[in-house]
Design an enzyme around this catalytic site. Sequence first.
Site, PDB file in Angstrom:
ATOM      1  N   ASP A  84      -0.356   0.096 -10.657  1.00  0.00           N
ATOM      2  CA  ASP A  84      -0.781   0.566 -11.970  1.00  0.00           C
ATOM      3  C   ASP A  84      -0.570  -0.595 -12.931  1.00  0.00           C
ATOM      4  OD1 ASP A  84      -1.183   1.661 -14.425  1.00  0.00           O
ATOM      5  OD2 ASP A  84       0.271   3.285 -14.218  1.00  0.00           O
ATOM      6  N   TRP A 109       8.945  -1.008  -8.796  1.00  0.00           N
ATOM      7  CA  TRP A 109       8.404   0.231  -8.235  1.00  0.00           C
ATOM      8  C   TRP A 109       8.069  -0.097  -6.784  1.00  0.00           C
ATOM      9  CZ3 TRP A 109       6.781   5.114  -7.892  1.00  0.00           C
ATOM     10  CH2 TRP A 109       5.567   5.405  -7.287  1.00  0.00           C
ATOM     11  N   ASP A 128       6.819  -6.468 -11.524  1.00  0.00           N
ATOM     12  CA  ASP A 128       6.056  -6.811 -12.721  1.00  0.00           C
ATOM     13  C   ASP A 128       6.448  -8.206 -13.201  1.00  0.00           C
ATOM     14  OD1 ASP A 128       4.749  -4.435 -12.718  1.00  0.00           O
ATOM     15  OD2 ASP A 128       6.025  -3.479 -14.218  1.00  0.00           O
ATOM     16  N   ASN A 156       5.502   5.389 -11.736  1.00  0.00           N
ATOM     17  CA  ASN A 156       5.153   3.998 -12.038  1.00  0.00           C
ATOM     18  C   ASN A 156       4.607   3.809 -13.439  1.00  0.00           C
ATOM     19  OD1 ASN A 156       2.527   4.832 -11.911  1.00  0.00           O
ATOM     20  ND2 ASN A 156       1.971   3.626 -10.111  1.00  0.00           N
ATOM     21  N   ASP A 157       4.685   4.861 -14.284  1.00  0.00           N
ATOM     22  CA  ASP A 157       4.230   4.675 -15.651  1.00  0.00           C
ATOM     23  C   ASP A 157       5.300   4.036 -16.537  1.00  0.00           C
ATOM     24  OD1 ASP A 157       1.777   5.689 -15.072  1.00  0.00           O
ATOM     25  OD2 ASP A 157       2.340   7.747 -15.534  1.00  0.00           O
TER      26      ASP A 157
END
Lengths: 185, 152
Positions: A84, A109, A128, A156-157
């Site tokens: 995402d 994640w 990330d 994963n938000d």
Amino acid sequence: MASFDRLIEKLTRNTARSTSRRSLLALLGAGMTGAAAFPVLPVARAASHTGASGGSAHAPVSSGNIQDPGDRTSCDYWRYCAIDGFLCTCCGGSVSSCPPGTEMSPITWIGTCTNPADNRAYIISYNDCCGTSSCGQCLCNRNEGDRPQVRPQSNNDYNWCLGASSSVYNCSTAVIVGVALDKKL
Amino acid sequence: MRAGLALLLVGAMGLAALAASPAAPAPANPPGVVDARQAHEDYVLKCQGCHRPDGSGDDHSNPAMRGVVARFLAVPGGREFLGRVPGVATTNLDDRRLANLVNWTLYRFDPAHVPAGFVPYTPEELGRLRANPIRLDRVETRARLVAAFPQE
């Protein structure tokens, strides 16, 4: 008002005297030909460019390894099954490294994706890259295995950059960290 | 002749070393751990993302487990805390795999602090504890327990 009438009448008569009905057909024909030829111009092609990766303006990047197939600038690449975010491969980094000037977040994640080359499930860590503003290239949102926010460790938000020194999100990598077991306890 | 003998000796030692390494018995699973490989995989999938591969954590996102986690077993309420803390209680694993994982975590990251008479978590016990997870007061609860740790 009468002078306006006379002006219009004069213009109309002049036009009727100096043009033929065929000239209208010629004009329309030229216009149609021009419209048909417009997409051939380089300007039009640049605006509507679609690469092999389906809508992305990025050249395909592949590993060259038959065990790791696919285009890494495409959301369809197998390792991106739960991603995402923006692909670091499109942002100056790679599938496993951050673009220069960003920092990889130590907290991530983690999910599993099936590699089409051997049909095994691999454990993928979506680290990330953080520290500069959003890359904005190749946005993907596949979310397989994503859970609602009531399970924060499986959602994963969240901004996983909160483990890095700067919490500003730039893009996401997809690093293989292991192979899932075939037999479960 | 002597050089040949030495060579032979060295060769024999090499062979012995080769033979010894696969013959060494695999380390037995710690108490309460049925399947260490499964526990490690579950740790990677469910815990490692935040607690780091080595359980080290940090002081601003997730607390360290390495060298700390088994100390909770020494204070009243600590054993229950480890079964009710959100990361354990709300993980989408069944009680059997969770007990396997929690027992493995204690021995993997903090073997020195596991009490001598430690009775491993059973699936039944964890099933009971996780039914009542700690929510908003997890930070305070942890701080209270850490303050009660015996001095080292």
